[in-house]
Design a protein around this motif. Structure first.
Motif, mmCIF file in Angstrom:
data_model
loop_
_atom_site.group_PDB
_atom_site.id
_atom_site.type_symbol
_atom_site.label_atom_id
_atom_site.label_comp_id
_atom_site.label_asym_id
_atom_site.label_seq_id
_atom_site.Cartn_x
_atom_site.Cartn_y
_atom_site.Cartn_z
ATOM 1 N N GLN A 157 35.915 -52.467 26.806
ATOM 2 C CA GLN A 157 36.011 -51.113 26.256
ATOM 3 C C GLN A 157 36.258 -50.164 27.420
ATOM 4 O O GLN A 157 35.357 -49.494 27.912
ATOM 5 C CB GLN A 157 34.737 -50.753 25.481
ATOM 6 N N GLU A 158 37.514 -50.129 27.871
ATOM 7 C CA GLU A 158 37.869 -49.353 29.053
ATOM 8 C C GLU A 158 38.196 -47.896 28.722
ATOM 9 O O GLU A 158 38.042 -47.021 29.561
ATOM 10 C CB GLU A 158 39.084 -49.979 29.737
ATOM 11 N N GLY A 159 38.702 -47.673 27.515
ATOM 12 C CA GLY A 159 39.274 -46.376 27.157
ATOM 13 C C GLY A 159 40.784 -46.503 27.084
ATOM 14 O O GLY A 159 41.385 -47.414 27.665
ATOM 15 N N GLY A 160 41.419 -45.596 26.346
ATOM 16 C CA GLY A 160 42.874 -45.656 26.234
ATOM 17 C C GLY A 160 43.334 -46.846 25.432
ATOM 18 O O GLY A 160 42.811 -47.138 24.350
ATOM 19 N N SER A 216 42.323 -42.607 28.336
ATOM 20 C CA SER A 216 42.494 -43.690 29.300
ATOM 21 C C SER A 216 41.858 -43.330 30.636
ATOM 22 O O SER A 216 41.599 -42.154 30.941
ATOM 23 C CB SER A 216 43.980 -43.970 29.523
ATOM 24 N N GLN A 217 41.649 -44.343 31.459
ATOM 25 C CA GLN A 217 41.148 -44.093 32.809
ATOM 26 C C GLN A 217 42.135 -43.251 33.602
ATOM 27 O O GLN A 217 41.734 -42.424 34.424
ATOM 28 C CB GLN A 217 40.878 -45.413 33.537
ATOM 29 N N ALA A 218 43.439 -43.455 33.371
ATOM 30 C CA ALA A 218 44.441 -42.663 34.083
ATOM 31 C C ALA A 218 44.279 -41.174 33.766
ATOM 32 O O ALA A 218 44.359 -40.323 34.665
ATOM 33 C CB ALA A 218 45.840 -43.146 33.720
ATOM 34 N N ASP A 219 44.034 -40.858 32.504
ATOM 35 C CA ASP A 219 43.827 -39.451 32.125
ATOM 36 C C ASP A 219 42.585 -38.876 32.795
ATOM 37 O O ASP A 219 42.583 -37.738 33.276
ATOM 38 C CB ASP A 219 43.682 -39.334 30.606
ATOM 39 N N ILE A 220 41.531 -39.663 32.801
ATOM 40 C CA ILE A 220 40.270 -39.199 33.387
ATOM 41 C C ILE A 220 40.413 -39.019 34.898
ATOM 42 O O ILE A 220 39.917 -38.043 35.470
ATOM 43 C CB ILE A 220 39.135 -40.182 33.047
ATOM 44 N N GLY A 221 41.096 -39.949 35.551
ATOM 45 C CA GLY A 221 41.304 -39.833 36.987
ATOM 46 C C GLY A 221 42.158 -38.634 37.350
ATOM 47 O O GLY A 221 41.945 -37.993 38.386
ATOM 48 N N ALA A 222 43.127 -38.313 36.486
ATOM 49 C CA ALA A 222 43.986 -37.152 36.741
ATOM 50 C C ALA A 222 43.170 -35.863 36.686
ATOM 51 O O ALA A 222 43.399 -34.928 37.461
ATOM 52 C CB ALA A 222 45.125 -37.110 35.733
ATOM 53 N N ALA A 223 42.204 -35.808 35.776
ATOM 54 C CA ALA A 223 41.316 -34.640 35.701
ATOM 55 C C ALA A 223 40.357 -34.611 36.877
ATOM 56 O O ALA A 223 40.073 -33.556 37.456
ATOM 57 C CB ALA A 223 40.539 -34.656 34.387
ATOM 58 N N ASN A 224 39.832 -35.783 37.251
ATOM 59 C CA ASN A 224 38.955 -35.942 38.408
ATOM 60 C C ASN A 224 37.830 -34.912 38.423
ATOM 61 O O ASN A 224 37.571 -34.241 39.423
ATOM 62 C CB ASN A 224 39.761 -35.874 39.703
ATOM 63 N N ASN A 249 46.165 -47.726 41.527
ATOM 64 C CA ASN A 249 47.443 -47.658 40.821
ATOM 65 C C ASN A 249 48.593 -47.565 41.824
ATOM 66 O O ASN A 249 49.295 -46.551 41.917
ATOM 67 C CB ASN A 249 47.461 -46.456 39.872
ATOM 68 N N LEU A 250 48.796 -48.647 42.566
ATOM 69 C CA LEU A 250 49.805 -48.670 43.620
ATOM 70 C C LEU A 250 51.185 -49.049 43.113
ATOM 71 O O LEU A 250 52.175 -48.912 43.842
ATOM 72 C CB LEU A 250 49.366 -49.625 44.741
ATOM 73 N N ASN A 251 51.260 -49.559 41.895
ATOM 74 C CA ASN A 251 52.540 -49.885 41.263
ATOM 75 C C ASN A 251 52.504 -49.362 39.831
ATOM 76 O O ASN A 251 52.028 -50.054 38.927
ATOM 77 C CB ASN A 251 52.786 -51.394 41.285
ATOM 78 N N PRO A 252 52.993 -48.157 39.597
ATOM 79 C CA PRO A 252 52.952 -47.576 38.254
ATOM 80 C C PRO A 252 53.669 -48.409 37.195
ATOM 81 O O PRO A 252 53.404 -48.251 36.006
ATOM 82 C CB PRO A 252 53.639 -46.211 38.438
ATOM 83 N N SER A 253 54.565 -49.314 37.631
ATOM 84 C CA SER A 253 55.284 -50.177 36.688
ATOM 85 C C SER A 253 54.533 -51.473 36.403
ATOM 86 O O SER A 253 55.035 -52.336 35.665
ATOM 87 C CB SER A 253 56.684 -50.498 37.240
ATOM 88 N N ASN A 254 53.387 -51.625 36.988
ATOM 89 C CA ASN A 254 52.566 -52.829 36.796
ATOM 90 C C ASN A 254 52.253 -53.001 35.303
ATOM 91 O O ASN A 254 51.589 -52.159 34.700
ATOM 92 C CB ASN A 254 51.269 -52.650 37.606
ATOM 93 N N PRO A 255 52.709 -54.106 34.679
ATOM 94 C CA PRO A 255 52.496 -54.269 33.239
ATOM 95 C C PRO A 255 51.057 -54.533 32.849
ATOM 96 O O PRO A 255 50.691 -54.379 31.681
ATOM 97 C CB PRO A 255 53.380 -55.483 32.897
ATOM 98 N N ALA A 256 50.227 -54.911 33.822
ATOM 99 C CA ALA A 256 48.830 -55.213 33.531
ATOM 100 C C ALA A 256 47.898 -54.045 33.810
ATOM 101 O O ALA A 256 46.780 -54.012 33.300
ATOM 102 C CB ALA A 256 48.372 -56.424 34.349
ATOM 103 N N VAL A 257 48.341 -53.067 34.602
ATOM 104 C CA VAL A 257 47.467 -51.960 34.986
ATOM 105 C C VAL A 257 48.169 -50.611 34.825
ATOM 106 O O VAL A 257 47.851 -49.814 33.950
ATOM 107 C CB VAL A 257 46.943 -52.120 36.432
ATOM 108 N N GLY A 258 49.155 -50.355 35.681
ATOM 109 C CA GLY A 258 49.789 -49.047 35.730
ATOM 110 C C GLY A 258 50.399 -48.591 34.422
ATOM 111 O O GLY A 258 50.171 -47.461 33.971
ATOM 112 N N LYS A 259 51.181 -49.453 33.787
ATOM 113 C CA LYS A 259 51.849 -49.072 32.537
ATOM 114 C C LYS A 259 50.873 -48.829 31.398
ATOM 115 O O LYS A 259 51.201 -48.142 30.429
ATOM 116 C CB LYS A 259 52.859 -50.158 32.125
ATOM 117 N N GLY A 297 47.863 -47.448 31.831
ATOM 118 C CA GLY A 297 46.949 -46.350 32.159
ATOM 119 C C GLY A 297 45.532 -46.801 32.444
ATOM 120 O O GLY A 297 44.571 -46.069 32.191
ATOM 121 N N ARG A 298 45.380 -47.992 33.023
ATOM 122 C CA ARG A 298 44.050 -48.565 33.216
ATOM 123 C C ARG A 298 43.396 -48.185 34.545
ATOM 124 O O ARG A 298 42.218 -48.484 34.749
ATOM 125 C CB ARG A 298 44.120 -50.093 33.116
#
Length: 398
Positions: free
Chosen positions: A137-140, A156-164, A196-206, A208-209
């Motif tokens: 249950q990560e979010g997003g 998502s974690q990406a959204d939360i990190g962007a707000a920081n 998030n060093l590779n935004p195209s990463n299909p397992a993480v970046g894409k 929003g994890r």
């Protein structure tokens, strides 16, 4: 990117890119000079003289091994004679819940809050011990409890990190935790602390994890999330050690090699959270990283789990496997050999999602396999005891 760009506190620990490659054991998985060992390290036990199960008998050994397994199953409601109920009554360590079945695309364990609450209650009542009830249950996008089955949507974690923002992160985490505690979950495979060093990463970046590519942002938000979980009595698992952020594939379905892209800065969130005491367990990935081990995936590597994670980063708690039925390892090693290698590497909790394959015999077959490994002297019962102690510390209080 080179070590000159790493935060000074990481360089001071000797875990820059070159230092990692030179660590004792961070090569072929063996070392002439053993790495410093911390309390609970499995390395010493696997070198003890072989022998049969100790007094107490094979039945006792099977119960110990069973307590290390977390298993997925089909069913929104269970009968007393279902195989998973029998396994739980016999001391299975834990279960993992999913909303959908990968093979059938039908609902698996969760269709409504009332239904899954009753399901979890039946499993916990059947257990003679403190059952781990786990979930992703990560979010997003990675949420098993979601609007399709009656639970609130989560960012998502990406959204939360962007707000920081501390307050934003805490409110977000409280929403996640409320859903978990409302149904009886006590172990969440989160937060993701990959960079998030590779935004195209299909397992993480894409998906929003990741909170961010910035280690400090990841550490700040992950710390808040872990603390909110702990305040509610829910344990967490930091993932995916030693870092999946640069991947170009998904370890659930194929071998993922990050050898040319991985950077030692990906260790920093794990190192920082361990040092600050904000880690309950750590989930190790099936990825291949030849900078750390030239042949074995991280989840099966003594160089990664024992020498690096336990020896150099000082982790003394439970290490959790990614899905032991994932194609990334099952296709190359086979299930039984992968289990043997994971335990030899220092993994404590063996997760069988029962998603890519569905095997109602998975518990009995794994018990037979590990008992046989002890009989043959490949593992010692003392090694199993070390994992039992670590996993017991992860379990909820009654």
């Amino acid at each position: 990117m080179n070590d000159a760009h790493l935060p000074r506190r990481l360089l001071l620990t000797g875990i820059g890119a070159a230092a990692v490659a030179a660590l004792p054991g961070c090569g072929a998985g063996t070392s002439k000079t053993p790495a410093p060992q911390t309390a609970g390290s499995p390395q010493s036990s696997t070198t003890r003289p072989a022998g049969p199960p100790r007094p107490g008998g094979e039945a006792s050994l099977r119960r110990k091994i069973a307590s290390l397994l977390v298993v997925g199953f089909r069913g929104e409601k269970l009968a007393e004679n279902d195989w998973i109920m029998k396994a739980v009554r016999d001391g299975l360590g834990g279960v993992i819940l999913f909303d959908r079945d990968l093979k059938t695309n039908a609902p698996r364990n969760i269709s409504s809050p009332g239904q899954v609450t009753a399901l979890v209650k039946s499993l916990r009542q059947a257990s003679p011990g403190r059952l781990l009830v786990s979930i992703d249950q990560e979010g997003g996008q990675v949420t098993r409890l979601n609007p399709s089955n009656g639970f609130p949507a989560t960012r998502s974690q990406a959204d939360i990190g962007a707000a920081n923002s501390t307050s934003t992160t805490r409110a977000w985490a409280q929403g996640i935790v409320h859903s978990l505690t409302s149904i009886g979950v006590n172990l969440n495979y989160a937060p993701v602390v990959d960079l998030n060093l590779n935004p195209s990463n299909p397992a993480v970046g894409k998906l929003g994890r990741s909170f961010s590519a910035n280690p400090s942002v990841v550490i700040r938000n992950a710390t808040e999330e872990v603390q909110v979980h702990r305040a509610a009595g829910v344990k967490t698992a930091l993932k995916h050690f030693p870092g999946l952020g640069t991947a170009t594939g998904n370890t659930d379905f194929a071998v993922v090699d990050v050898s040319k892209t991985w950077h030692s800065s990906e260790l920093e969130p794990f190192q920082s959270l361990i040092r600050s005491g904000n880690a309950d367990s750590i989930l190790v990935a099936h990825l291949l990283n030849k900078q750390l081990d030239p042949s074995r995936p991280a989840s099966l590597s003594p160089a990664v789990v024992t020498d690096l994670l336990r020896g150099r980063l000082g982790w003394k708690g439970a290490v959790v496997s990614d899905d032991m039925q994932a194609a990334a390892i099952s296709s190359k090693y086979g299930r039984d050999e992968a289990v043997a290698m994971a335990l030899e590497a220092g993994v404590d909790v063996l997760v069988f999602a029962n998603q890519q394959v569905y095997d109602p015999k998975i518990v009995d077959e794994t018990l037979d396999n590990v008992v046989n490994l002890v009989r043959k002297g490949r593992l010692t019962e003392a090694r199993i005891d070390q994992s039992v102690a670590r996993v017991d510390a992860l379990r909820p209080r009654r």
